[in-house]
Design a protein around this motif. Structure first.
Motif, PDB file in Angstrom:
ATOM      1  N   GLU A 251       1.529   0.089  18.284  1.00 13.42           N
ATOM      2  CA  GLU A 251       1.297   0.809  19.535  1.00 13.42           C
ATOM      3  C   GLU A 251       0.079   1.732  19.447  1.00 13.42           C
ATOM      4  N   GLU A 252      -0.583   1.742  18.291  1.00 18.30           N
ATOM      5  CA  GLU A 252      -1.772   2.585  18.087  1.00 18.30           C
ATOM      6  C   GLU A 252      -2.853   2.258  19.117  1.00 18.30           C
ATOM      7  N   THR A 253      -3.460   3.302  19.681  1.00 14.18           N
ATOM      8  CA  THR A 253      -4.499   3.104  20.693  1.00 14.18           C
ATOM      9  C   THR A 253      -5.861   3.637  20.266  1.00 14.18           C
ATOM     10  N   ASP A 254      -5.924   4.336  19.143  1.00 15.46           N
ATOM     11  CA  ASP A 254      -7.190   4.900  18.672  1.00 15.46           C
ATOM     12  C   ASP A 254      -7.874   3.903  17.735  1.00 15.46           C
ATOM     13  N   GLY A 255      -9.010   3.373  18.175  1.00 17.10           N
ATOM     14  CA  GLY A 255      -9.688   2.333  17.405  1.00 17.10           C
ATOM     15  C   GLY A 255     -10.062   2.750  15.997  1.00 17.10           C
ATOM     16  N   SER A 256     -10.285   4.053  15.771  1.00 15.33           N
ATOM     17  CA  SER A 256     -10.665   4.502  14.428  1.00 15.33           C
ATOM     18  C   SER A 256      -9.502   4.397  13.447  1.00 15.33           C
ATOM     19  N   ASN A 257      -8.287   4.194  13.947  1.00 13.19           N
ATOM     20  CA  ASN A 257      -7.116   4.056  13.077  1.00 13.19           C
ATOM     21  C   ASN A 257      -6.763   2.595  12.785  1.00 13.19           C
ATOM     22  N   PHE A 258      -7.447   1.656  13.422  1.00 12.26           N
ATOM     23  CA  PHE A 258      -7.014   0.258  13.331  1.00 12.26           C
ATOM     24  C   PHE A 258      -7.091  -0.308  11.919  1.00 12.26           C
ATOM     25  N   SER A 259      -8.076   0.098  11.150  1.00 11.97           N
ATOM     26  CA  SER A 259      -8.179  -0.417   9.785  1.00 11.97           C
ATOM     27  C   SER A 259      -6.920  -0.076   8.991  1.00 11.97           C
ATOM     28  N   ALA A 260      -6.479   1.177   9.078  1.00  9.82           N
ATOM     29  CA  ALA A 260      -5.263   1.601   8.371  1.00  9.82           C
ATOM     30  C   ALA A 260      -4.024   0.921   8.952  1.00  9.82           C
ATOM     31  N   VAL A 261      -3.997   0.759  10.273  1.00  5.41           N
ATOM     32  CA  VAL A 261      -2.859   0.118  10.934  1.00  5.41           C
ATOM     33  C   VAL A 261      -2.683  -1.314  10.442  1.00  5.41           C
ATOM     34  N   TRP A 262      -3.752  -2.092  10.495  1.00  4.95           N
ATOM     35  CA  TRP A 262      -3.612  -3.511  10.164  1.00  4.95           C
ATOM     36  C   TRP A 262      -3.355  -3.745   8.681  1.00  4.95           C
ATOM     37  N   GLU A 263      -3.899  -2.879   7.835  1.00  5.30           N
ATOM     38  CA  GLU A 263      -3.569  -2.989   6.412  1.00  5.30           C
ATOM     39  C   GLU A 263      -2.067  -2.812   6.217  1.00  5.30           C
ATOM     40  N   LEU A 264      -1.490  -1.843   6.926  1.00  8.48           N
ATOM     41  CA  LEU A 264      -0.054  -1.587   6.827  1.00  8.48           C
ATOM     42  C   LEU A 264       0.773  -2.698   7.460  1.00  8.48           C
ATOM     43  N   VAL A 265       0.385  -3.110   8.669  1.00  8.00           N
ATOM     44  CA  VAL A 265       1.153  -4.104   9.428  1.00  8.00           C
ATOM     45  C   VAL A 265       1.198  -5.452   8.706  1.00  8.00           C
ATOM     46  N   VAL A 266       0.113  -5.820   8.051  1.00  6.57           N
ATOM     47  CA  VAL A 266       0.078  -7.107   7.355  1.00  6.57           C
ATOM     48  C   VAL A 266       0.711  -6.999   5.965  1.00  6.57           C
ATOM     49  N   THR A 267       0.516  -5.854   5.297  1.00  5.07           N
ATOM     50  CA  THR A 267       1.025  -5.711   3.931  1.00  5.07           C
ATOM     51  C   THR A 267       2.542  -5.617   3.875  1.00  5.07           C
ATOM     52  N   TYR A 268       3.149  -4.927   4.851  1.00  5.68           N
ATOM     53  CA  TYR A 268       4.596  -4.705   4.751  1.00  5.68           C
ATOM     54  C   TYR A 268       5.393  -6.013   4.743  1.00  5.68           C
TER      55      TYR A 268
END
Length: 479
Positions: A251-268
């Motif tokens: 649900e993240e909307t801040d593009g500067s956070n996407f790198s951290a988001v996708w690393e987490l979403v794919v790794t888990y």
């Protein structure tokens, strides 16, 4: 225990050089000062105090030991300052004093109670006015409060990552590591498993939570004991963390956070394939993914699109291949949707909506990224995922209809507005479909449908593009 330091060089401040005894004697006052300095609003002050830490703590030699427990919390939080420069200096000081992974782990375990108790206390500070030091303007107090929370959240993850290097939880004599692990779990639980920070309105706090969760889930044996399926009494914690990692984070909307988001979403889900027992992919994850894509990835598709296919491949196949009922289609407002529309077809439709939002010169790179996402998702569904469908033929037909026939092809054939990139990509997809023996049936129906739609377009008949009915006439470039 992890008493004395192993390095540091007091001569680094040659004009002000002091003996180890003098520096050790100054440590109680330095500890009190550093509790304020590491949160100071001035970046220069935080950097300078982190550099001073290497001199004072490093130069104290074995005299550091009896003061380490009181000094360690602020030092460890500073090493996780949201500003990379500060964090690098503070962590560098810690690494110079404790120069090996084992020594650093030993120091953290030595002071684990103080670090984790202070972390829990910090996270209970609910507002800037509840801070122990309330000087400065309202904005300065708010900034310090956010820094306190962000550095503490990151420090919890950093503790999980660094404090247990070489620990053997099976050995009875490794009581210190077991006690620290139990306290770490209690600290995470007291913080709502970091869920409140994943949902925070502040982008910096959400980013801190993503980074901390990434450290926790990547910590090997520590993660197994904190959230593993075999661990006793951690089911609630595991479910909360799973939901934060693969659902709420989307649900993240801040593009500067996407790198951290996708690393987490794919790794888990890679690290915890059983996570789909804790999170319902169909009701919690896929709707969030569709919303993300339909928004054009909130202005940063370049960062998001490359992770879509890897993430789709980690979702349970049934969650993507299950057919929606006609009632579900009607509720979604898709009056024209075929009865065999699957969740993946919905995802591709959302990606197309996002692509349309990006069709401006300033967002050409985002549009190209979403087009690649469309192509990769469609081919993955047709070639790989269809084998898991209850009715592979119906599933493939639904994908082609949602992606190619209802949206991609009519747009490309009717107008030259979007240039040749979309046509070339569509031709590549059609060529791939046509050369795969297992796709013979869907290729035949696709070409037949395309031919009839081309005739309709040439004659200016009513068409259907993106489920929006209207009259489309083929322009010369489209022809």
């Amino acid at each position: 225990g992890g008493g004395g330091g192993g390095g540091g060089d007091a001569s680094a401040s040659a004009p002000y050089a002091r003996s180890p005894e003098e520096l050790a004697a100054a440590l109680p006052q330095w500890t009190l000062a550093y509790r304020r300095l590491h949160l100071d609003n001035s970046l220069a002050v935080r950097v300078a105090s982190a550099k001073a830490m290497a001199v004072v703590a490093g130069g104290a030699g074995k005299g550091l030991g009896k003061h380490l427990r009181r000094l360690a919390p602020s030092w460890w939080f500073a090493a996780h300052d949201p500003d990379e420069t500060v964090a690098r200096e503070a962590l560098g000081a810690f690494e110079s004093v404790f120069p090996t992974d084992a020594k650093r782990a030993n120091a953290l375990l030595f002071a684990h109670a103080e670090i984790l108790d202070q972390a829990s206390e910090n996270l209970l500070v609910g507002s800037p006015d509840a801070m122990p030091h309330r000087e400065g303007t309202a904005d300065e107090r708010a900034e310090r409060h956010e820094r306190l929370l962000a550095s503490t959240v990151r420090a919890i993850g950093g503790f999980a990552k660094c404090a247990f290097v070489g620990a053997d939880f099976e050995k009875a004599e490794d009581e210190k590591a077991s006690a620290a692990l139990e306290k770490l779990g209690a600290c995470i639980d007291a913080a709502g498993c970091l869920g409140p920070f994943v949902r925070s309105p502040a982008p910096a706090l959400r980013r801190a939570a993503y980074v901390a969760l990434m450290d926790v889930i990547s910590s090997g044996a520590v993660a197994d004991r904190l959230i593993g399926s075999e661990a006793r009494g951690v089911g609630d914690r595991r479910k909360k963390i799973a939901r934060s990692c693969v659902a709420t984070a989307l649900e993240e909307t801040d593009g500067s956070n996407f790198s951290a988001v996708w690393e987490l979403v794919v790794t888990y889900p890679q690290a915890r394939p059983g996570c789909w027992d804790d999170v319902d992919a169909g009701t919690e994850v896929i709707p969030a993914l569709k919303s993300h894509l339909a928004s054009g990835c909130h202005g940063n598709a370049i960062a998001s699109a490359p992770s879509i296919l890897p993430f789709l491949s980690l979702l349970p196949p049934r969650a993507l291949t299950d057919v929606r009922s006609d009632a579900t289609n009607q509720a979604a407002g898709d009056s024209k949707s075929a009865s065999n529309a699957s969740a993946l077809a919905d995802v591709l439709a959302a990606a197309w909506e996002g692509w349309k939002l990006c069709c401006t010169p300033s967002r050409a790179d985002d549009a190209a990224a979403l087009l690649r996402c469309q192509r990769e998702g469609l081919l993955y569904g047709l070639i790989v995922l269809a084998e898991s469908a209850t009715d592979p033929s119906a599933f493939r037909a639904g994908l082609v209809s949602a992606s190619v026939l209802d949206r991609w092809a009519p747009e490309c054939m009717a107008t030259a507005t979007h240039g040749d990139v979309e046509r070339r990509a569509l031709c590549e997809v059609l060529a791939t479909i046509s050369c795969k023996p297992e796709l013979d049936a869907v290729a035949g129906t696709t070409w037949a449908s395309l031919a009839s739609r081309a005739v309709d377009l040439c004659m200016g008949n009513v068409g259907n593009v993106g489920n929006k009915t209207g009259s489309y006439k083929m322009d010369p470039a489209g022809a």
